[in-house]
Design an enzyme around this catalytic site. Sequence first.
Site, short mmCIF file in Angstrom:
data_model
loop_
_atom_site.label_atom_id
_atom_site.label_comp_id
_atom_site.label_asym_id
_atom_site.label_seq_id
_atom_site.Cartn_x
_atom_site.Cartn_y
_atom_site.Cartn_z
CD GLU A 123 -2.72 1.38 2.43
OE1 GLU A 123 -3.54 2.31 2.46
OE2 GLU A 123 -2.55 0.58 3.38
CG ASP A 161 -0.21 15.57 -3.83
OD1 ASP A 161 -0.91 16.20 -4.66
OD2 ASP A 161 0.54 16.14 -3.01
#
EC number: 2.1.1.33
Length: 311
Positions: free
Chosen positions: A28, A103
């Site tokens: 992850e 992001d």
Amino acid sequence: MLVVPARLHRWPPEVQDLFGREGPLVLEIGFGDGRFTAELARSRPDWLVLGAEVSAASVLRALRRMRREGLANVRLYHGQGPFALRNLVLPGTLDQVIVNFPDPWPKKRHQERRLLREAFFRRLSTRLKSGGSLLLTTDHEGYFRFALEEAERTGLYRVEVRPPPEAHLRTKYALKWKEAGRTFFHAAFIKLREDPAPWPPLRRYDVAHALLSGELPQDLALEKTAVRLKEGVAVFLEVARGKEGFYVLTHVEEEDLTQDLLLEVRKSARGVYAGVSRFGSPLITEAVKGAVRALVDRLEAHGLEVVQDHT
């Protein structure tokens, strides 16, 4: 539970080295406070979950969460996801990568900073098993379309656009944005073939130091001095004088890795030692060796001579 690359006995490590057992491996990237990570590890105790996160505060919160919940199938790395992918995962061993709400770097001039670009997808293919996948969930449609195009450009994946799984919408920010009524986008990028270009791990070294003959200088005027290296850049931030010599706080940046470490210049039984302090368990790479070499060059400019060089 916290992976420190410099402390690993084998480089790169095998799954057994990290988790103490074998099992399906999941990475992850950007786990935030770790609530999704914890839910994943609880729901799939047979899975081995490796998480990478750049925020030190988030890593600390997630680490506390994992320990509080007793999740033995999770390992956390404080650093960039591509570094973990390259150096903590052996080729062809990864079952899945999960990227939740990366992001988006929405400004056009910042798009080169986006994670899911063509080069990343190509490199990812060297670590995924055949049929392995990357799952992306985001609320930013522009980023989502960008990622689809970048993956398609490689010709290495089959892309399936799907409704986002509910578990992926229970992250800290997803819950906030769900209340705000935002739309979410989700896709699975399934590996079909592998990019032919190899992606070897960074080379890790045991030492980076030199021994010199001569007298310690009275001072080292190095503060805020930047040095361009073949592998990146080093900045000598601060110099402190101690009883035995100098400590130099040094910032080193290279591909997917940033380190703040201490270099030391001190008297030893065999002359003047200049090298990396073990404080903080730095990872000794080519760039770190280059920073030590730059420090040694400064000492040579003060009239010292190298008698043994391990830079």
